[in-house]
Scaffold this motif. Structure first.
Motif, PDB file in Angstrom:
ATOM      1  N   VAL A  89      29.906  46.554  39.060  1.00 19.00           N
ATOM      2  CA  VAL A  89      30.682  45.316  38.961  1.00 19.00           C
ATOM      3  C   VAL A  89      29.744  44.114  39.047  1.00 19.00           C
ATOM      4  O   VAL A  89      29.870  43.158  38.277  1.00 19.00           O
ATOM      5  N   MET A 108      36.008  37.313  43.446  1.00 23.50           N
ATOM      6  CA  MET A 108      36.331  37.922  42.147  1.00 23.50           C
ATOM      7  C   MET A 108      35.725  39.321  42.040  1.00 23.50           C
ATOM      8  O   MET A 108      36.375  40.265  41.585  1.00 23.50           O
ATOM      9  N   THR A 112      37.779  42.793  41.813  1.00 22.67           N
ATOM     10  CA  THR A 112      37.501  43.685  40.683  1.00 22.67           C
ATOM     11  C   THR A 112      37.156  45.075  41.173  1.00 22.67           C
ATOM     12  O   THR A 112      37.638  46.075  40.621  1.00 22.67           O
ATOM     13  N   THR A 113      36.346  45.166  42.206  1.00 26.69           N
ATOM     14  CA  THR A 113      35.958  46.464  42.758  1.00 26.69           C
ATOM     15  C   THR A 113      37.187  47.226  43.251  1.00 26.69           C
ATOM     16  O   THR A 113      37.341  48.421  42.978  1.00 26.69           O
ATOM     17  N   LEU A 115      40.331  46.744  42.266  1.00 31.15           N
ATOM     18  CA  LEU A 115      41.142  47.081  41.089  1.00 31.15           C
ATOM     19  C   LEU A 115      40.618  48.331  40.402  1.00 31.15           C
ATOM     20  O   LEU A 115      41.379  49.258  40.119  1.00 31.15           O
ATOM     21  N   LEU A 116      39.314  48.373  40.132  1.00 34.13           N
ATOM     22  CA  LEU A 116      38.748  49.500  39.390  1.00 34.13           C
ATOM     23  C   LEU A 116      38.742  50.790  40.208  1.00 34.13           C
ATOM     24  O   LEU A 116      38.735  51.876  39.628  1.00 34.13           O
ATOM     25  N   ILE A 127      44.259  43.002  34.458  1.00 32.17           N
ATOM     26  CA  ILE A 127      43.112  42.278  35.010  1.00 32.17           C
ATOM     27  C   ILE A 127      43.522  40.859  35.394  1.00 32.17           C
ATOM     28  O   ILE A 127      43.251  40.389  36.493  1.00 32.17           O
ATOM     29  N   GLU A 130      45.779  40.887  38.470  1.00 31.65           N
ATOM     30  CA  GLU A 130      45.026  41.212  39.680  1.00 31.65           C
ATOM     31  C   GLU A 130      44.214  40.019  40.183  1.00 31.65           C
ATOM     32  O   GLU A 130      44.134  39.772  41.381  1.00 31.65           O
ATOM     33  N   LEU A 131      43.626  39.294  39.270  1.00 25.96           N
ATOM     34  CA  LEU A 131      42.754  38.192  39.653  1.00 25.96           C
ATOM     35  C   LEU A 131      43.473  36.852  39.753  1.00 25.96           C
ATOM     36  O   LEU A 131      42.861  35.848  40.108  1.00 25.96           O
ATOM     37  N   VAL A 148      35.102  42.078  33.969  1.00 30.13           N
ATOM     38  CA  VAL A 148      35.907  43.172  34.528  1.00 30.13           C
ATOM     39  C   VAL A 148      35.999  44.310  33.512  1.00 30.13           C
ATOM     40  O   VAL A 148      35.840  45.486  33.866  1.00 30.13           O
ATOM     41  N   GLN A 149      36.209  43.968  32.262  1.00 27.83           N
ATOM     42  CA  GLN A 149      36.265  45.002  31.223  1.00 27.83           C
ATOM     43  C   GLN A 149      34.933  45.737  31.119  1.00 27.83           C
ATOM     44  O   GLN A 149      34.885  46.955  31.012  1.00 27.83           O
TER      45      GLN A 149
END
Length: 165
Positions: A89, A108, A112-113, A115-116, A127, A130-131, A148-149
């Motif tokens: 990430v 952020m 992201t961490t 979420l993934l 995404i 989530e953010l 993120v992608q």
């Protein structure tokens, strides 16, 4: 009021500290443990600048009492990777140049961490949802979504190679 002794597991290191019963996790991380990635933004848990992981779940450190997370695993940006071996990430945010001022960046990355970890292949809508609670005033929203992608791809590649991030 007499300080309480609390043992925190921060970035895989056990730390025993005497803290005020009112001390926030953010205050302890920044002031006592000198970890500067979680930022003080609003102090109300609304902006996301102070986001850390508690047992792998994104949490707002400014509104969590430090005594309330005793014995739980706390991860800050400093605990994700190292200069020599960035977390996927972190690498993705660098690759996509997803920062300007950097104030929201740690939050952020931590969101992201989390979420993934739950969803290794989120679509753009997921995404953005989530953010959405992490405020960025610089206008790097497109780059952040791309980061993120890219992080999702890098994490899948790491898993396939057997090097779990």
């Amino acid at each position: 009021m007499k300080p309480q002794v609390v043992t925190l597991h921060v970035n895989q290191v056990e730390r025993t500290l005497a803290v005020s019963a009112q001390a926030s996790l953010l205050g302890v991380l920044r002031n006592d443990l000198e970890l500067n990635s979680p930022k003080y933004g609003c102090g109300l848990g609304e902006c996301g600048a102070c986001t850390v992981l508690v047992d792998g779940i994104a949490a707002r450190a400014c509104v969590i009492p430090a005594c309330g997370v005793a014995g739980r695993q706390i991860t800050t940006l400093e605990g994700l990777g190292s200069r020599a071996a960035l977390h996927p990430v972190q690498q993705a945010f660098i690759d996509e140049q997803a920062a300007q001022c950097g104030y929201c960046l740690s939050g952020m990355i931590m969101m992201t961490t989390a979420l993934l970890a739950r969803n290794p292949d989120p679509d753009e809508g997921e995404i953005r949802r989530e953010l959405s609670g992490n405020l960025c005033r610089c206008g790097t929203h497109l780059e952040i979504v791309k980061a993120v992608q890219r992080a999702a791809v890098l994490m899948r590649q790491a898993r396939a190679a057997g090097s779990q991030p």
